[in-house]
Motif scaffolding. Structure first.
Motif, PDB file in Angstrom:
ATOM      1  N   ALA A   1       0.853  -1.178   0.000  1.00 13.73           N
ATOM      2  CA  ALA A   1       0.000   0.000   0.000  1.00 13.73           C
ATOM      3  C   ALA A   1       0.890   1.229   0.000  1.00 13.73           C
ATOM      4  O   ALA A   1       1.773   1.367   0.858  1.00 13.73           O
ATOM      5  CB  ALA A   1      -0.908   0.000   1.220  1.00 13.73           C
TER       6      ALA A   1
ATOM      7  N   TRP B   1      -0.930  -0.994  -4.480  1.00  7.72           N
ATOM      8  CA  TRP B   1      -2.244  -0.367  -4.320  1.00  7.72           C
ATOM      9  C   TRP B   1      -1.999   1.043  -3.806  1.00  7.72           C
ATOM     10  O   TRP B   1      -1.541   1.230  -2.698  1.00  7.72           O
ATOM     11  CB  TRP B   1      -3.113  -1.157  -3.337  1.00  7.72           C
TER      12      TRP B   1
ATOM     13  N   SER C   1      -5.281 -10.477  -0.392  1.00  3.65           N
ATOM     14  CA  SER C   1      -5.955 -10.964  -1.596  1.00  3.65           C
ATOM     15  C   SER C   1      -5.123 -10.680  -2.840  1.00  3.65           C
ATOM     16  O   SER C   1      -5.116 -11.468  -3.791  1.00  3.65           O
ATOM     17  CB  SER C   1      -7.349 -10.346  -1.719  1.00  3.65           C
ATOM     18  N   MET C   2      -4.385  -9.592  -2.841  1.00  3.76           N
ATOM     19  CA  MET C   2      -3.532  -9.259  -3.975  1.00  3.76           C
ATOM     20  C   MET C   2      -2.402 -10.273  -4.149  1.00  3.76           C
ATOM     21  O   MET C   2      -2.146 -10.765  -5.253  1.00  3.76           O
ATOM     22  CB  MET C   2      -2.967  -7.843  -3.830  1.00  3.76           C
TER      23      MET C   2
ATOM     24  N   SER D   1      -3.330   4.703  -2.677  1.00  8.39           N
ATOM     25  CA  SER D   1      -4.553   5.261  -2.107  1.00  8.39           C
ATOM     26  C   SER D   1      -4.318   6.669  -1.595  1.00  8.39           C
ATOM     27  O   SER D   1      -3.298   6.957  -0.968  1.00  8.39           O
ATOM     28  CB  SER D   1      -5.049   4.382  -0.958  1.00  8.39           C
TER      29      SER D   1
ATOM     30  N   ARG E   1      -7.112  -6.547   1.770  1.00 14.58           N
ATOM     31  CA  ARG E   1      -6.874  -6.206   0.373  1.00 14.58           C
ATOM     32  C   ARG E   1      -5.497  -6.674  -0.075  1.00 14.58           C
ATOM     33  O   ARG E   1      -5.344  -7.273  -1.148  1.00 14.58           O
ATOM     34  CB  ARG E   1      -7.036  -4.712   0.165  1.00 14.58           C
TER      35      ARG E   1
ATOM     36  N   GLY F   1      -9.439  -3.703   6.578  1.00 17.35           N
ATOM     37  CA  GLY F   1      -9.641  -3.595   5.137  1.00 17.35           C
ATOM     38  C   GLY F   1      -8.339  -3.600   4.364  1.00 17.35           C
ATOM     39  O   GLY F   1      -8.222  -4.249   3.317  1.00 17.35           O
ATOM     40  N   ILE F   2      -7.339  -2.884   4.868  1.00 10.22           N
ATOM     41  CA  ILE F   2      -6.056  -2.796   4.179  1.00 10.22           C
ATOM     42  C   ILE F   2      -5.362  -4.152   4.169  1.00 10.22           C
ATOM     43  O   ILE F   2      -4.848  -4.601   3.133  1.00 10.22           O
ATOM     44  CB  ILE F   2      -5.175  -1.714   4.820  1.00 10.22           C
TER      45      ILE F   2
ATOM     46  N   ALA G   1      -7.677 -10.673  -5.866  1.00  9.90           N
ATOM     47  CA  ALA G   1      -8.184  -9.330  -5.628  1.00  9.90           C
ATOM     48  C   ALA G   1      -9.280  -9.034  -6.635  1.00  9.90           C
ATOM     49  O   ALA G   1      -9.222  -9.402  -7.802  1.00  9.90           O
ATOM     50  CB  ALA G   1      -7.063  -8.293  -5.763  1.00  9.90           C
TER      51      ALA G   1
END
Length: 430
Positions: free
Chosen positions: A374, A400, A423-424, A402, A420, A416-417, A429
């Motif tokens: 992130a 990702w 899943s990536m 943001s 995510r 949430g982070i 994702a």
């Protein structure tokens, strides 16, 4: 290795682990240090069937989190992992390094040599020692901020120990000099000052008044030292968070109280101020901060040199801007927890030898470990442009980006982070 019995705190199962490690992994027969890590898992699950996730804390110099329950990213992670919360060497219960303990090593020169073994490469070697002693195969790691720097070092020098890598706000530059970091982050910080004072325009006058006041009137923190304008500027550290930026407003509104001697800074303000500016809890942050960017050349107080070219951040400017994450020589003159460490800090700042490479660009370019990061668009601590350049140098690293979060994003929406990013790396994702 030794491990305690498991215990439960507010629905969170914990087990303490201790490991012996060499100070210098290149000299296993030399002096040893003790490492501490805490296993965290959901007691409703069978921990023995859960794979390990190593969490690498930000810093440098920050101990592992002390959770009071499964919340935030830990709640999400505990669905799939047992988390190992490591106190990186020199922090928490892992042979701490501070004004109290470092004299046991010797004088300033001996302390500087000792601390040369407290960088990301040493933390990675500790992690591999721990992984082997736990009997784990390649494990997952999650690095926040400086922990992300360590994750890149792990990918460089021990990728065989990794199953997957998650990083938040932690893609630092792969090469020097340190000056580039501060040139970038001073620009981000200038914008964050403008954003804050546009949101709370009345605080511009309050901040300037506080700095003028402490320049002319002796105000003392609970730890006994006089408050200075440059230490007031350290409140810019609030700008690194989504919610902390608003907490600064509540601090400013408590600043002054009337007294028989005129308006003075309130005890409440001074107490909160002390908690923000003291490095007593993490002295390694001040000692080692610039070394996290150093590979072969001295940092030579890079942040102070760069700040000199940005007069709006000078404490004697008409309306001084608040500063952020950086360390300056005066820290070791004004913070009682750091004053005894001034000599070793000077030696580390000018040290040009003994700093080995932190990354292997060739290995990163052929990386095969699934990794996701992130990157926060307005991060004042780890610059977005530097982060993206680093990401492009790591084969297969997914990004990702943001604008919804700042550096402490996992404190805002950790569940949430984490979900995510996981899943990536696992290719599912949405």
């Amino acid at each position: 290795m030794s491990a305690g019995s498991s215990y439960v705190v507010r629905g969170t199962a914990l087990r303490d682990h201790w490991f012996d490690a060499p100070l210098d992994h290149a000299d296993p027969s030399g002096p040893a240090i003790r490492l501490f890590a805490r296993e965290i898992y959901d007691p409703a699950l069978e921990s023995g069937n859960l794979p390990w996730l190593l969490f690498l804390q930000g810093g440098p110099g920050g101990r592992g989190n002390r959770p009071l329950g499964l919340s935030g990213w830990l709640r999400e992670a505990s669905k799939s992992f047992r988390v190992l919360m490591l106190d990186q060497r020199g922090t928490g219960l892992s042979t701490p390094a501070s004004r109290q303990t470092l004299p046991l090593v010797g004088g300033a020169a001996a302390q500087a040599d000792y601390l040369s073994h407290f960088r990301a490469t040493d933390i990675v070697a500790d992690a591999e020692l721990i992984r082997a002693q736990l009997g784990s195969g390649p494990w997952s790691i999650f690095g926040q901020s400086y922990g992300g720097f360590c994750a890149l070092t792990y990918l460089s020098f021990a990728p065989e120990g990794l199953k997957e890598v998650l990083i938040t706000g932690g893609l630092g530059p792969l090469a020097g000099p340190a000056d580039q970091v501060y040139e970038a982050t001073f620009g981000r910080l200038r914008a964050r000052n403008a954003e804050y004072f546009a949101r709370y325009p009345q605080d511009r006058a309050v901040a300037t008044r506080i700095m003028d006041h402490v320049r002319n009137v002796a105000e003392f923190l609970p730890t006994g030292e006089r408050l200075t304008p440059e230490r007031v500027q350290m409140l810019g550290n609030y700008f690194g968070g989504n919610t902390r930026i608003d907490a600064l407003h509540y601090l400013f509104e408590d600043a002054f109280v009337p007294t028989p001697d005129g308006d003075r800074l309130s005890d409440g303000f001074l107490t909160q101020m002390s908690a923000q500016v003291s490095r007593a809890a993490n002295p390694l942050y001040a000692l080692m901060h610039e070394s996290i960017y150093v590979q072969g050349a001295a940092s030579n107080w890079a942040a102070a040199r760069v700040l000199a070219g940005h007069p709006e951040f000078h404490p004697d400017a008409p309306e001084p801007l608040l500063t952020g994450e950086a360390v300056y020589p005066w820290y070791f003159e004004q913070d009682p927890a750091l004053v005894p460490l001034r000599g070793v800090a000077e030696l580390l700042a000018v040290r040009s030898d003994g700093w080995g490479p932190l990354y292997d660009p060739a290995q990163l370019a052929r990386n095969t470990v699934p990794a996701a990061a992130a990157v926060y668009a307005e991060d004042i601590y780890v610059d977005r442009d530097i982060s993206l350049a680093t990401a492009a140098s790591v084969r297969g690293l997914q990004v990702w980006e943001s604008a919804d979060f700042h550096h402490d994003g996992i404190a805002d929406d950790g569940e949430g982070i984490f979900a995510r990013l996981l899943s990536m790396v696992r290719g599912d994702a949405g």
